[in-house]
Design a protein around this motif. Sequence first.
Motif, PDB file in Angstrom:
ATOM      1  N   GLU A  56      34.226  34.920  45.371  1.00  0.00           N
ATOM      2  CA  GLU A  56      35.196  33.835  45.538  1.00  0.00           C
ATOM      3  C   GLU A  56      34.542  32.458  45.513  1.00  0.00           C
ATOM      4  O   GLU A  56      35.192  31.476  45.179  1.00  0.00           O
ATOM      5  CB  GLU A  56      35.963  34.006  46.848  1.00  0.00           C
ATOM      6  CG  GLU A  56      36.938  35.161  46.818  1.00  0.00           C
ATOM      7  CD  GLU A  56      37.735  35.251  48.105  1.00  0.00           C
ATOM      8  OE1 GLU A  56      37.917  34.213  48.769  1.00  0.00           O
ATOM      9  OE2 GLU A  56      38.171  36.358  48.436  1.00  0.00           O
ATOM     10  N   ASP A  57      33.266  32.372  45.848  1.00  0.00           N
ATOM     11  CA  ASP A  57      32.599  31.077  45.920  1.00  0.00           C
ATOM     12  C   ASP A  57      31.875  30.699  44.627  1.00  0.00           C
ATOM     13  O   ASP A  57      31.084  29.764  44.603  1.00  0.00           O
ATOM     14  CB  ASP A  57      31.620  31.046  47.097  1.00  0.00           C
ATOM     15  CG  ASP A  57      30.498  32.073  46.962  1.00  0.00           C
ATOM     16  OD1 ASP A  57      30.640  33.012  46.153  1.00  0.00           O
ATOM     17  OD2 ASP A  57      29.489  31.937  47.668  1.00  0.00           O
ATOM     18  N   THR A  58      32.135  31.416  43.552  1.00  0.00           N
ATOM     19  CA  THR A  58      31.486  31.170  42.272  1.00  0.00           C
ATOM     20  C   THR A  58      32.536  30.977  41.186  1.00  0.00           C
ATOM     21  O   THR A  58      33.550  31.673  41.167  1.00  0.00           O
ATOM     22  CB  THR A  58      30.573  32.367  41.901  1.00  0.00           C
ATOM     23  OG1 THR A  58      29.672  32.604  42.986  1.00  0.00           O
ATOM     24  CG2 THR A  58      29.781  32.097  40.655  1.00  0.00           C
ATOM     25  N   CYS A  59      32.285  30.043  40.291  1.00  0.00           N
ATOM     26  CA  CYS A  59      33.235  29.769  39.204  1.00  0.00           C
ATOM     27  C   CYS A  59      33.302  30.925  38.212  1.00  0.00           C
ATOM     28  O   CYS A  59      32.359  31.705  38.070  1.00  0.00           O
ATOM     29  CB  CYS A  59      32.823  28.494  38.452  1.00  0.00           C
ATOM     30  SG  CYS A  59      33.133  26.993  39.374  1.00  0.00           S
ATOM     31  N   HIS A  60      34.409  30.991  37.514  1.00  0.00           N
ATOM     32  CA  HIS A  60      34.583  31.904  36.393  1.00  0.00           C
ATOM     33  C   HIS A  60      34.030  31.190  35.157  1.00  0.00           C
ATOM     34  O   HIS A  60      33.789  29.986  35.187  1.00  0.00           O
ATOM     35  CB  HIS A  60      36.061  32.236  36.200  1.00  0.00           C
ATOM     36  CG  HIS A  60      36.714  32.703  37.462  1.00  0.00           C
ATOM     37  ND1 HIS A  60      36.484  33.938  38.024  1.00  0.00           N
ATOM     38  CD2 HIS A  60      37.578  32.076  38.298  1.00  0.00           C
ATOM     39  CE1 HIS A  60      37.189  34.065  39.136  1.00  0.00           C
ATOM     40  NE2 HIS A  60      37.852  32.940  39.336  1.00  0.00           N
ATOM     41  N   THR A  61      33.847  31.920  34.070  1.00  0.00           N
ATOM     42  CA  THR A  61      33.266  31.318  32.877  1.00  0.00           C
ATOM     43  C   THR A  61      34.072  31.689  31.644  1.00  0.00           C
ATOM     44  O   THR A  61      34.322  32.864  31.397  1.00  0.00           O
ATOM     45  CB  THR A  61      31.811  31.793  32.687  1.00  0.00           C
ATOM     46  OG1 THR A  61      31.085  31.580  33.907  1.00  0.00           O
ATOM     47  CG2 THR A  61      31.129  31.019  31.576  1.00  0.00           C
ATOM     48  N   LEU A  62      34.468  30.662  30.885  1.00  0.00           N
ATOM     49  CA  LEU A  62      35.055  30.875  29.566  1.00  0.00           C
ATOM     50  C   LEU A  62      33.891  30.860  28.584  1.00  0.00           C
ATOM     51  O   LEU A  62      33.101  29.923  28.578  1.00  0.00           O
ATOM     52  CB  LEU A  62      36.058  29.759  29.239  1.00  0.00           C
ATOM     53  CG  LEU A  62      36.675  29.805  27.847  1.00  0.00           C
ATOM     54  CD1 LEU A  62      37.515  31.066  27.659  1.00  0.00           C
ATOM     55  CD2 LEU A  62      37.508  28.564  27.588  1.00  0.00           C
ATOM     56  N   ARG A  63      33.758  31.912  27.789  1.00  0.00           N
ATOM     57  CA  ARG A  63      32.646  32.049  26.843  1.00  0.00           C
ATOM     58  C   ARG A  63      33.173  32.139  25.415  1.00  0.00           C
ATOM     59  O   ARG A  63      34.291  32.585  25.200  1.00  0.00           O
ATOM     60  CB  ARG A  63      31.840  33.308  27.142  1.00  0.00           C
ATOM     61  CG  ARG A  63      31.188  33.306  28.501  1.00  0.00           C
ATOM     62  CD  ARG A  63      30.305  34.549  28.667  1.00  0.00           C
ATOM     63  NE  ARG A  63      29.580  34.514  29.888  1.00  0.00           N
ATOM     64  CZ  ARG A  63      28.461  33.817  30.105  1.00  0.00           C
ATOM     65  NH1 ARG A  63      27.949  33.111  29.131  1.00  0.00           N
ATOM     66  NH2 ARG A  63      27.868  33.844  31.274  1.00  0.00           N
ATOM     67  N   TRP A  64      32.318  31.762  24.463  1.00  0.00           N
ATOM     68  CA  TRP A  64      32.625  31.913  23.041  1.00  0.00           C
ATOM     69  C   TRP A  64      31.340  32.176  22.276  1.00  0.00           C
ATOM     70  O   TRP A  64      30.248  31.966  22.780  1.00  0.00           O
ATOM     71  CB  TRP A  64      33.340  30.682  22.482  1.00  0.00           C
ATOM     72  CG  TRP A  64      32.643  29.387  22.738  1.00  0.00           C
ATOM     73  CD1 TRP A  64      31.692  28.786  21.960  1.00  0.00           C
ATOM     74  CD2 TRP A  64      32.843  28.520  23.861  1.00  0.00           C
ATOM     75  NE1 TRP A  64      31.282  27.620  22.531  1.00  0.00           N
ATOM     76  CE2 TRP A  64      31.975  27.426  23.696  1.00  0.00           C
ATOM     77  CE3 TRP A  64      33.656  28.558  24.982  1.00  0.00           C
ATOM     78  CZ2 TRP A  64      31.905  26.376  24.604  1.00  0.00           C
ATOM     79  CZ3 TRP A  64      33.590  27.520  25.882  1.00  0.00           C
ATOM     80  CH2 TRP A  64      32.728  26.448  25.691  1.00  0.00           C
TER      81      TRP A  64
END
Length: 149
Positions: A107-115
């Motif tokens: 919960e304390d870490t961002c999610h990541t959009l990858r390409w």
Amino acid sequence: MRTLTARPQDAADVAGPAPAPLTVELRPATEAYDYEYYRNLLADPSVLADSVAVRVHRAPLLAVPAGGPRRGGCLSVTDPRIGDAIRRLLLGRPGFWDLRMALSPREDTCHTLRWGHEPQYDDPAYLGRFYGYCPAAISAFLRNRGAAT
């Protein structure tokens, strides 16, 4: 560049009042707070021609496409719905292929959009080359990282 806008999808099962609508926009790359930073890091700054500023919460951050020596890219997001809105705006743009969300298990870490391609190793020098950074930037990062440990 024409401004493109998307709103995160609202969850239908959220109880209570709906939060204020959030707008995610694509803006010209040079409006990004970190444009100069990335221009100085990249081995081939010509990839910036297809980059865009992603504006969320009034803070435009640079999304740099894959291309040339840069094999992939990513952008941290606090909420998967924001990531999905950004993904929808980037779909079909040069260098932004295979857009996917990497959800954080914490919960304390961002999610990541990858390409682009997925990095195969977690080694900092490898990642620097993977993301298309110049040798001087990679060396400086490794020196600073060594000094911090």
